[in-house]
Design a protein around this motif. Structure first.
Motif, PDB file in Angstrom:
ATOM      1  N   ALA A 132       0.830  -1.204   0.000  1.00 52.51           N
ATOM      2  CA  ALA A 132       0.000   0.000   0.000  1.00 52.51           C
ATOM      3  C   ALA A 132       0.862   1.251   0.000  1.00 52.51           C
ATOM      4  CB  ALA A 132      -0.924   0.001   1.216  1.00 52.51           C
ATOM      5  N   SER A 133       2.082   1.128   0.514  1.00 48.65           N
ATOM      6  CA  SER A 133       2.972   2.287   0.605  1.00 48.65           C
ATOM      7  C   SER A 133       4.124   2.138  -0.375  1.00 48.65           C
ATOM      8  CB  SER A 133       3.521   2.414   2.030  1.00 48.65           C
ATOM      9  OG  SER A 133       4.553   3.371   2.083  1.00 48.65           O
ATOM     10  N   PRO A 134       4.373   3.132  -1.207  1.00 47.77           N
ATOM     11  CA  PRO A 134       5.515   3.091  -2.127  1.00 47.77           C
ATOM     12  C   PRO A 134       6.839   2.998  -1.381  1.00 47.77           C
ATOM     13  CG  PRO A 134       3.993   4.842  -2.735  1.00 47.77           C
ATOM     14  CD  PRO A 134       3.548   4.341  -1.406  1.00 47.77           C
ATOM     15  N   ILE A 135       6.877   3.550  -0.163  1.00 47.65           N
ATOM     16  CA  ILE A 135       8.117   3.515   0.616  1.00 47.65           C
ATOM     17  C   ILE A 135       8.453   2.084   1.007  1.00 47.65           C
ATOM     18  CG2 ILE A 135       9.207   4.271   2.760  1.00 47.65           C
ATOM     19  CD1 ILE A 135       7.548   6.818   2.598  1.00 47.65           C
ATOM     20  N   GLU A 136       7.452   1.332   1.494  1.00 45.06           N
ATOM     21  CA  GLU A 136       7.687  -0.065   1.864  1.00 45.06           C
ATOM     22  C   GLU A 136       8.081  -0.880   0.640  1.00 45.06           C
ATOM     23  OE1 GLU A 136       4.303  -1.616   3.849  1.00 45.06           O
ATOM     24  OE2 GLU A 136       4.430  -0.249   5.554  1.00 45.06           O
ATOM     25  N   ALA A 137       7.416  -0.599  -0.468  1.00 38.94           N
ATOM     26  CA  ALA A 137       7.750  -1.317  -1.709  1.00 38.94           C
ATOM     27  C   ALA A 137       9.185  -1.018  -2.130  1.00 38.94           C
ATOM     28  CB  ALA A 137       6.777  -0.919  -2.810  1.00 38.94           C
ATOM     29  N   GLY A 138       9.595   0.245  -2.013  1.00 41.74           N
ATOM     30  CA  GLY A 138      10.956   0.615  -2.389  1.00 41.74           C
ATOM     31  C   GLY A 138      11.985  -0.035  -1.487  1.00 41.74           C
ATOM     32  N   MET A 139      11.679  -0.146  -0.181  1.00 42.08           N
ATOM     33  CA  MET A 139      12.603  -0.793   0.744  1.00 42.08           C
ATOM     34  C   MET A 139      12.758  -2.272   0.415  1.00 42.08           C
ATOM     35  SD  MET A 139      11.482   1.027   4.334  1.00 42.08           S
ATOM     36  CE  MET A 139      12.573  -0.013   5.289  1.00 42.08           C
ATOM     37  N   ALA A 140      11.638  -2.935   0.090  1.00 38.30           N
ATOM     38  CA  ALA A 140      11.704  -4.356  -0.274  1.00 38.30           C
ATOM     39  C   ALA A 140      12.512  -4.534  -1.557  1.00 38.30           C
ATOM     40  CB  ALA A 140      10.295  -4.908  -0.439  1.00 38.30           C
ATOM     41  N   LYS A 141      12.317  -3.657  -2.521  1.00 43.24           N
ATOM     42  CA  LYS A 141      13.057  -3.724  -3.791  1.00 43.24           C
ATOM     43  C   LYS A 141      14.550  -3.557  -3.543  1.00 43.24           C
ATOM     44  CE  LYS A 141      13.324  -1.416  -8.309  1.00 43.24           C
ATOM     45  NZ  LYS A 141      14.680  -0.879  -8.176  1.00 43.24           N
ATOM     46  N   SER A 142      14.914  -2.592  -2.692  1.00 42.21           N
ATOM     47  CA  SER A 142      16.331  -2.369  -2.406  1.00 42.21           C
ATOM     48  C   SER A 142      16.949  -3.582  -1.716  1.00 42.21           C
ATOM     49  CB  SER A 142      16.485  -1.132  -1.519  1.00 42.21           C
ATOM     50  OG  SER A 142      16.010   0.020  -2.187  1.00 42.21           O
ATOM     51  N   MET A 143      16.187  -4.214  -0.830  1.00 42.82           N
ATOM     52  CA  MET A 143      16.692  -5.390  -0.122  1.00 42.82           C
ATOM     53  C   MET A 143      16.958  -6.537  -1.091  1.00 42.82           C
ATOM     54  SD  MET A 143      14.937  -7.333   3.120  1.00 42.82           S
ATOM     55  CE  MET A 143      14.717  -5.749   3.934  1.00 42.82           C
ATOM     56  N   GLU A 185      17.513  -6.310  -4.349  1.00 42.62           N
ATOM     57  CA  GLU A 185      18.615  -5.947  -5.232  1.00 42.62           C
ATOM     58  C   GLU A 185      19.958  -6.131  -4.535  1.00 42.62           C
ATOM     59  OE1 GLU A 185      16.438  -2.613  -8.091  1.00 42.62           O
ATOM     60  OE2 GLU A 185      17.593  -1.979  -6.334  1.00 42.62           O
ATOM     61  N   ALA A 186      19.984  -5.905  -3.209  1.00 45.18           N
ATOM     62  CA  ALA A 186      21.221  -6.112  -2.468  1.00 45.18           C
ATOM     63  C   ALA A 186      21.633  -7.574  -2.464  1.00 45.18           C
ATOM     64  CB  ALA A 186      21.056  -5.608  -1.036  1.00 45.18           C
ATOM     65  N   GLN A 246      21.188  -9.500  -5.105  1.00 42.74           N
ATOM     66  CA  GLN A 246      21.319  -9.847  -6.526  1.00 42.74           C
ATOM     67  C   GLN A 246      20.043 -10.452  -7.096  1.00 42.74           C
ATOM     68  OE1 GLN A 246      24.162  -8.815  -7.960  1.00 42.74           O
ATOM     69  NE2 GLN A 246      24.824  -8.178  -5.888  1.00 42.74           N
ATOM     70  N   ILE A 247      18.898  -9.979  -6.630  1.00 42.39           N
ATOM     71  CA  ILE A 247      17.613 -10.418  -7.161  1.00 42.39           C
ATOM     72  C   ILE A 247      17.117  -9.331  -8.116  1.00 42.39           C
ATOM     73  CG2 ILE A 247      15.230 -11.048  -6.628  1.00 42.39           C
ATOM     74  CD1 ILE A 247      17.230 -13.092  -5.643  1.00 42.39           C
ATOM     75  N   SER A 248      16.849  -9.719  -9.358  1.00 39.39           N
ATOM     76  CA  SER A 248      16.319  -8.763 -10.333  1.00 39.39           C
ATOM     77  C   SER A 248      14.858  -8.491 -10.014  1.00 39.39           C
ATOM     78  CB  SER A 248      16.454  -9.324 -11.763  1.00 39.39           C
ATOM     79  OG  SER A 248      17.814  -9.518 -12.083  1.00 39.39           O
ATOM     80  N   CYS A 249      14.504  -7.231  -9.837  1.00 33.82           N
ATOM     81  CA  CYS A 249      13.137  -6.888  -9.454  1.00 33.82           C
ATOM     82  C   CYS A 249      12.788  -5.505  -9.963  1.00 33.82           C
ATOM     83  CB  CYS A 249      12.957  -6.968  -7.950  1.00 33.82           C
ATOM     84  SG  CYS A 249      14.107  -5.921  -7.029  1.00 33.82           S
ATOM     85  N   ALA A 250      11.479  -5.206  -9.903  1.00 35.24           N
ATOM     86  CA  ALA A 250      11.001  -3.899 -10.349  1.00 35.24           C
ATOM     87  C   ALA A 250       9.689  -3.597  -9.649  1.00 35.24           C
ATOM     88  CB  ALA A 250      10.823  -3.899 -11.858  1.00 35.24           C
ATOM     89  N   LEU A 251       9.299  -2.312  -9.661  1.00 32.16           N
ATOM     90  CA  LEU A 251       8.034  -1.882  -9.069  1.00 32.16           C
ATOM     91  C   LEU A 251       7.077  -1.497 -10.179  1.00 32.16           C
ATOM     92  CD1 LEU A 251       9.272   0.361  -6.103  1.00 32.16           C
ATOM     93  CD2 LEU A 251       8.538  -2.036  -6.021  1.00 32.16           C
TER      94      LEU A 251
END
Length: 218
Positions: free
Chosen positions: A8-19, A21-22, A24-29
């Protein structure tokens, strides 16, 4: 890519994406801009997309992160509980000290009150004796002024306060003797000798009785 999770929150989604990517998982929002500017964030959640072959690894990473977060929260809660328990223990100790100090103050006040009571009680006889001494002096002053009635009144009042003390009767006998009331003097001296059979009181009594014999012989 497939949807792994929605936020529901773009911030939480961005944190999960950054985690991810750290690791080496290819991901996107997906739908990130729609969530931010659409005016209805719950109607358009942000989707976290990963490659199909990395879904399991991505899930494991996110779940481990959640477990770690929950563990930290539990640890913080336990720490808070321990802190509260320590505070309560300190308060109990402080209360015990306050109660002890209060008890000491009460004991000190009680001791002080008892001391004052003893001092006042012990000084009362001295004050009483001083008062009587001054009153006997008043009787002597009346005798010096030859005011025998006043002297008799004072002596009788003092003798009534302490009827077992020989001095009052001896003094009354002396006043009666000065007034030449020999029979009355004999009675007072006899009572004084009865209470305190000293040689001095005996001599006074015998002297009065001899004078009475002389008076009767005339």
């Amino acid at each position: 890519m497939i949807t792994l999770r929605t936020y529901a929150s773009p911030i939480e989604a961005g944190m999960a994406k950054s985690m991810l990517e750290a690791h080496q998982i290819s991901c996107a929002l997906a739908d990130e801009n729609a969530n931010a500017y659409g005016g209805a964030p719950f109607a358009m959640p942000v989707r976290l997309l990963v490659n199909e072959d990395q879904v399991d690894a991505a899930k494991e990473i996110l779940e481990d992160a959640e477990k770690l977060a929950n563990s930290d929260a539990a640890g913080n809660e336990s720490s808070v509980k321990d802190t509260v328990a320590d505070i309560l223990d300190e308060l109990k100790k402080l209360r015990s000290k306050v109660e002890t100090n209060t008890a000491l103050v009460v004991l000190l006040l009680a001791g002080l009150a008892f001391f004052v009571f003893i001092v006042l009680k012990s000084s009362a006889p001295a004050r009483s004796h001083q008062s009587q001494t001054e009153t006997w002096r008043s009787a002597s002053a009346a005798m010096d002024d030859m005011d025998y009635d006043k002297a008799t009144e004072i002596a009788q009042r003092l003798t009534a306060k302490n009827p077992t003390y020989y001095y009052g009767y001896s003094y009354l006998g002396y006043i009666a003797l000065e007034r030449n009331h020999l029979k009355e003097a004999e009675g007072y001296f006899a009572r004084a000798y009865e209470l305190f059979p000293s040689s001095e009181n005996e001599q006074r009594l015998q002297a009065v009785r001899k004078r009475l014999e002389i008076e009767h012989a005339r």
